[in-house]
Enzyme design. Structure first.
Site, PDB file in Angstrom:
ATOM      1  N   ASN A 262       0.965  -1.070  -0.076  1.00 18.34           N
ATOM      2  CA  ASN A 262      -0.172  -0.054   0.318  1.00 18.34           C
ATOM      3  C   ASN A 262       0.935   1.263   0.010  1.00 18.34           C
ATOM      4  OD1 ASN A 262       0.371  -1.233   2.950  1.00 18.34           O
ATOM      5  ND2 ASN A 262       0.153   0.992   2.995  1.00 18.34           N
TER       6      ASN A 262
ATOM      7  N   ASP B  95      -6.096   0.745   1.873  1.00 15.63           N
ATOM      8  CA  ASP B  95      -4.677  -0.222   2.253  1.00 15.63           C
ATOM      9  C   ASP B  95      -4.900  -1.743   1.473  1.00 15.63           C
ATOM     10  OD1 ASP B  95      -2.760  -1.403   3.845  1.00 15.63           O
ATOM     11  OD2 ASP B  95      -3.919  -1.929   5.405  1.00 15.63           O
TER      12      ASP B  95
END
Lengths: 566, 155
Positions: A275, A318
């Site tokens: 991420n 995420d």
């Protein structure tokens, strides 16, 4: 009167008091790049992380099969337990993928442990313990996903971001290189990959605003060969996808915290990146944020990026794309299959990164959508300060890091799936080295969740589904016995029929599964081995099981001795 | 009652009986004892003396500070009237030594980087009573292991 002290001598290795230590036969001496290239021609062994460079997690062994799997049981159990105060004392987990070379097993644990075991009996041969600082930054538990072997050495990374080479016979350290900065929030959990005369490792720390990288070291000397950063500096290709002013790029994430795959014909490593940072506050990093959340093809010799495919541009959920890139062929094309945290199954031409197809593989996706031609449209995301936003899948993804498998015999992918959502509330914060840098408060659902193992063909058509009441959070294993092994968070280890998904066998292991089972044989007897030890980032992927007990068992299953093969 | 300064803290620890056996809690709150910096020899190895004083069931010093990663030699003295032991962190394997009453021994450790590590006496509940100490390693990782980026703010 002065009384002389009793001489207590010098402190000794604690392992000398275990009753189990010795020397392993020199089975790793002749493990070469050439043997790993052809690893599946040695079905008795599991020579590299995924069993082969293609990432398929498929074994040609078929002694245990759909007809007799109901007869398997534990052949041995190895337990280390944990003692003393360790980093992440409440988050350690047994997440490894055991390797086996000619009857000797090499497996890593949490907190810097590496063991060599007799793969037939489970007896410990040697142990190595790397001293792990109590205060290192660990986003997601004190874990390690496995080792690599070659040329007489066992390679492992340590929680404090070292890569070490151990003597495969004795467990003694041969070389040790630091490749991450613990003061910057870096750590390491990845299983190394041996390619040619190099060992390739990536860094962890995406939740702390680091700059992700992939590194290669010389097998023999430990000399650093190359480093590939996954976030470009200003002026480098991809830098136009980051704000032109400020230092968002320097804290941009894109860590390579899971093992890549490799194709010797393209000479490319296929790496999934993590991420962007901060995870949920996209406003401080406008743009697509390359090469975060991407499948990245890296030239194995130079460490240069050849092509990329970004699965979630400008991620604010995420959705790492660290998941394995499974290499397979279909209709004469060299392809790559990737099940992403964002809930979509991507198939890409691995020679050039061209998109072949995209299909959703989980029932609930509402963060946005991706069309068949790859157009991404976000729908629900934390964009206003203090405003809670619920979305599916949650930040652990529809599939976490735990691996899918592919059977070249059924031509199906088998995928462990987590169908669970989460709520994120954007909370901006300043960046400070080693301090978590999420940019939100996050709470993953503890109700209304489910899981399944699904079988997909290369076109993304679901062929069967085996349902579980909890998300499936462990890697699956496919075998030529037409079996798919899959562990559950509640401890059951299951064998499914690879053709139908029918549950054929089940064993309660006493703790949840969050690891990668493997299979091998010794003296003609097939074993299926699974590390069992719940923990890790449970608050992220299954907080409804945060109260479940930890474990630390390695369990090997087999048919009773003397069972005739089919 | 609260504390707001280091001086206050030491006084309060003593007043509340947190820095001795069986006064406040049953044992002694860990790492409330002395702090000592290891001495560095010319060859880079470091050295420290470590004691268990009578009836304290605590390490003295409770916090050992190494100026950088490397090899640490510890001289250990058990001046207590009971038997204890020591388990230290070290690369390769943890180091164990048995320490009968009025004994002395030594340990050679290797700790490679910044951070802190626990050591203890893993017998009975020595660890909970106070025989848990910390080894702090100062310094930074090698320059080649640092990220290629501008200096970043720290807390």
């Amino acid at each position: 009167m002065t009384v002389e002290y009793v001489d207590a001598g010098e402190a000794i290795d604690q392992g000398d008091l275990s009753g189990k230590h010795g020397t392993a036969p020199p089975v790793v001496e002749n493990v070469t790049y050439e043997r790993i290239l052809d690893a599946r021609s040695e079905p008795q062994n599991w020579l590299t992380y995924y069993g082969a460079y293609n990432g398929q997690r498929f074994s040609p062994l078929d002694q245990i099969n759909t007809e007799n799997v109901k007869g398997i049981g534990p052949a041995w159990i190895f337990q280390s337990g944990t003692s003393g105060m360790i980093a992440g004392a409440s988050t350690y987990a047994f997440e490894a993928s055991p390797l086996v070379v000619d009857g000797i097993m090499y497996v890593s644990g949490w907190d810097g442990w590496v063991w060599a075991l007799d793969a037939k009996t489970g007896t410990e041969i040697w142990r190595y313990k790397h001293a792990t600082p109590f205060d290192i930054s660990l986003c997601c538990g004190n874990v390690n996903r496995g080792v690599a072997v070659a040329k007489g050495k066992v390679f492992s990374v340590t929680p404090n971001a070292h890569v070490i080479a151990l003597d495969a016979a004795t467990g003694k350290k041969i070389w040790d290189k630091t490749y991450g900065d613990v003061r910057a929030g870096e750590s390491a959990t990845v299983a190394p990959l041996v390619v040619k005369n190099m060992v390739v490792v990536g860094s962890s720390g995406g939740e702390f605003g680091v700059r992700g990288h992939l590194d290669a070291f010389d097998l023999d000397s430990g000399e650093h060969v190359w480093r590939c950063y996954m976030v470009p500096k200003p002026g480098e290709p991809g830098s136009e996808t980051w704000p032109s002013d400020g230092q968002a790029w320097a804290r941009g994430g894109a860590n390579c915290w899971l093992t890549g795959t490799f194709d010797p014909e393209t000479n490319l490593l296929y790496i999934g990146t993590g991420n962007p940072a901060p995870d949920f506050d996209g406003e401080v990093r406008e743009g697509d944020n390359l090469f975060t959340d991407s499948i990245v093809a890296v030239d194995a010799d130079s460490g240069q990026i050849r092509w990329h495919y970004q699965c979630t541009p400008h991620d604010v959920w995420d959705y790492d794309s660290i998941s394995e890139c499974i290499l397979f062929e279909s209709e004469g094309r060299k392809l790559l299959g990737h099940f992403d945290k964002n809930g979509y199954f991507f198939v890409v031409d691995r020679t050039n990164g061209e998109l072949v197809q995209i299909t959703p593989f989980v029932d609930r996706i509402d963060w946005g959508n991706i069309t068949r031609d790859g157009k991404v449209t976000p729908a629900r995301y934390p964009d206003k300060e203090g405003d809670p936003v619920h979305f599916y899948p949650g930040p652990a993804g529809a599939k976490e890091w735990t691996h899918a498998a592919y059977s070249p015999e059924t031509e199906l992918f088998y995928v462990p799936i987590q169908d669970v959502g989460a709520t994120a509330t954007r909370r901006r914060r300043e960046f400070k080295e080693s301090i978590p840098y999420w940019g939100a408060g996050v709470q993953v659902d503890i109700e209304d969740m489910t899981g399944y193992v699904s079988a997909f063909d290369a076109n993304g058509e679901e062929k069967w589904r085996w349902r579980n009441n909890l998300p499936m959070c462990a890697s699956v294993l496919a075998t030529a016995g037409n079996l798919v092994f899959a562990g559950t968070p509640s401890g059951e280890f299951n064998a499914l029929d690879a053709r139908t998904g029918e549950l054929l066998w089940q064993f309660q292991c006493g703790s949840g599964h969050h690891s990668s089972p493997t299979t091998y044989s010794v003296d003609g007897r097939q074993f299926v081995v699974v590390p069992v030890g719940w923990g890790g980032w449970a608050e992220g992927f299954l907080p409804g099981m945060l109260g479940a007990g930890h474990g630390s068992a390695l369990i090997a299953f087999a048919l009773p001795e003397g069972t005739p093969s089919r | 009652m609260t504390t707001s300064s280091a001086q206050d803290r030491a006084e309060l620890l003593h007043k509340l009986g947190l820095d001795t056996q069986n006064k406040g809690p049953i044992g002694r709150v860990i790492t409330t004892g002395n702090i000592e910096q290891a001495k560095e020899h010319e060859d880079g190895t470091m050295h420290v003396r470590l004691r268990i004083n009578p009836d304290e069931i605590a390490w003295d010093p409770a916090v050992i500070v190494m100026p950088h990663g490397g090899d640490l030699e510890i001289e250990i003295f058990n001046d207590d009237l009971n038997t204890h032991c020591a388990l230290f962190p070290s690369n390769g394997d943890r180091k164990f030594i048995w320490l009968v009453n009025h004994s002395r021994g030594r340990a050679k450790l290797n700790l490679d980087g910044p951070g802190y590590y626990w050591f203890s006496s893993p017998t009975g509940n020595d660890e909970g009573r106070g025989l848990t100490g910390a080894i702090v390693v100062l310094g930074d990782v090698p320059p080649e292991a640092r990220l290629d980026r501008p200096e970043q703010p720290r807390p």
